[in-house]
Design an enzyme around this catalytic site. Structure first.
Site, mmCIF file in Angstrom:
data_model
loop_
_atom_site.group_PDB
_atom_site.id
_atom_site.type_symbol
_atom_site.label_atom_id
_atom_site.label_comp_id
_atom_site.label_asym_id
_atom_site.label_seq_id
_atom_site.Cartn_x
_atom_site.Cartn_y
_atom_site.Cartn_z
ATOM 1 N N LYS A 170 0.827 -1.209 0.000
ATOM 2 C CA LYS A 170 0.000 0.000 0.000
ATOM 3 C C LYS A 170 0.860 1.258 0.000
ATOM 4 O O LYS A 170 0.572 2.234 -0.706
ATOM 5 C CB LYS A 170 -0.933 0.005 1.215
ATOM 6 C CG LYS A 170 -1.781 1.279 1.355
ATOM 7 C CD LYS A 170 -2.741 1.457 0.187
ATOM 8 C CE LYS A 170 -3.373 2.840 0.149
ATOM 9 N NZ LYS A 170 -4.006 3.258 1.403
ATOM 10 N N LYS A 239 0.153 11.424 7.516
ATOM 11 C CA LYS A 239 0.341 10.135 8.182
ATOM 12 C C LYS A 239 0.921 9.099 7.235
ATOM 13 O O LYS A 239 1.869 8.377 7.565
ATOM 14 C CB LYS A 239 -1.000 9.665 8.757
ATOM 15 C CG LYS A 239 -0.960 8.320 9.487
ATOM 16 C CD LYS A 239 -1.428 7.155 8.609
ATOM 17 C CE LYS A 239 -2.883 7.267 8.213
ATOM 18 N NZ LYS A 239 -3.318 6.106 7.403
#
Length: 297
Positions: A170, A239
């Site tokens: 990811k 993040k």
């Protein structure tokens, strides 16, 4: 199989709604009662805590916005690990491979199995049920969830049984996606300053080798409209970029271009704010170039 779903934000809510509308038996949990109310209207049961969710569901899926929330939901005092009924925990957020390895061990100690299933495609993909999902961890859990994954994803791939492999995948995808957006916006800004029409530029790019998801969707639908509302908040991007940095350091891999991409976004986040949309990066580049991309719709 009863599915628990924790985290009904910009991504989790539409996924849970799609599951409910497809007839899956759901129990949902979120700190926002408005969000749980939306699912209750669609037949879902509502749990008051992650542990209560795991007490009522056979498998628990979670999609949380940051590591602190993800850790609390999985392993906190009232976390999924303490629930009595659920035998599997599925992490659909982007949390990095270190989290995956830690939680997999803790879940095993609690008599549960772990599956990573981070999602890609943004809020539009979540709404349409066309997300890309990469999975790693317990294969039996993945196989059992295929009917549910078919509802929320256009494509899902089982990468392997190593916890965290899907998280690395990811983050690899994310840095490419962020790079596509940043270089496309930088180039578009140059073209506008040189007197080119932005809509014509996008038309040409999308018929040429520069085509990517930023030029196909993010820029025409959310930048040229001057709405800057793709749905990816800067605090999520911040993040994800930090997790990407940690992943690169963990595997001792130099990432020269990735570092430049991260620097560009961090500059925009500092200027525009953490709550702004990721497509507001265009405004930072406009400021640096002394030009504004005109509204075309």
């Amino acid at each position: 199989m009863r599915i628990g779903y924790i985290g009904l934000g910009a991504m989790g809510r539409p996924m849970a709604v799609n599951l409910a509308q497809a007839g899956h038996d759901l129990v949902v949990c979120d700190t926002d009662e408005t969000r749980t109310g939306i699912l209750a209207q669609r037949g879902a049961a509502v749990a008051k805590s992650p542990k209560e969710t795991a007490d009522q569901a056979d498998v628990v899926l979670a999609c949380l916005p940051n590591l602190k929330a993800a850790e609390a939901v999985a392993l906190g005092p009232d976390g999924v690990h303490g629930g009595g009924r659920a035998t599997a925990f599925v992490n659909m957020g982007t949390t990095g491979s270190a989290y995956a390895r830690e939680v997999a061990v803790a879940m095993q100690a609690a008599g549960k199995v772990y599956l990573d299933a981070p999602i890609s495609g943004g809020p539009p993909g979540a709404e349409a049920g066309t997300l890309g999902i990469m999975c790693s961890g317990d294969r039996a859990t993945y196989d059992a969830l295929v009917p549910a994954l078919d509802v929320i994803a256009g494509k899902h791939v089982f990468i392997g049984e190593q916890p965290g492999a899907a998280q690395t995948m990811k983050l690899v995808n994310n840095i490419i996606s962020f790079g596509n957006l940043s270089v496309a916006l930088e180039a578009l800004t140059l073209g506008v300053k040189a007197g080119l029409d932005p809509e014509q530029m996008i038309e040409v790019i999308n018929a040429s080798s520069g085509r990517n998801t930023a030029t196909e969707a993010k820029i025409p639908n959310h930048v040229l409209t001057r709405t800057f509302d793709y749905g990816g908040a800067n605090y999520i991007i911040e993040k994800d970029l930090e997790l990407w940095r940690r992943e690169a350091e963990h595997y001792e891999t130099p990432m020269w271009l990735g570092t430049a991409i991260r620097t560009m976004f961090m500059q925009s986040i500092a200027e525009m704010g953490r709550d702004k949309d990721m497509t507001a990066l265009a405004q930072t580049l406009e400021k640096l170039a002394g030009v504004q991309i005109p509204k075309t719709r």
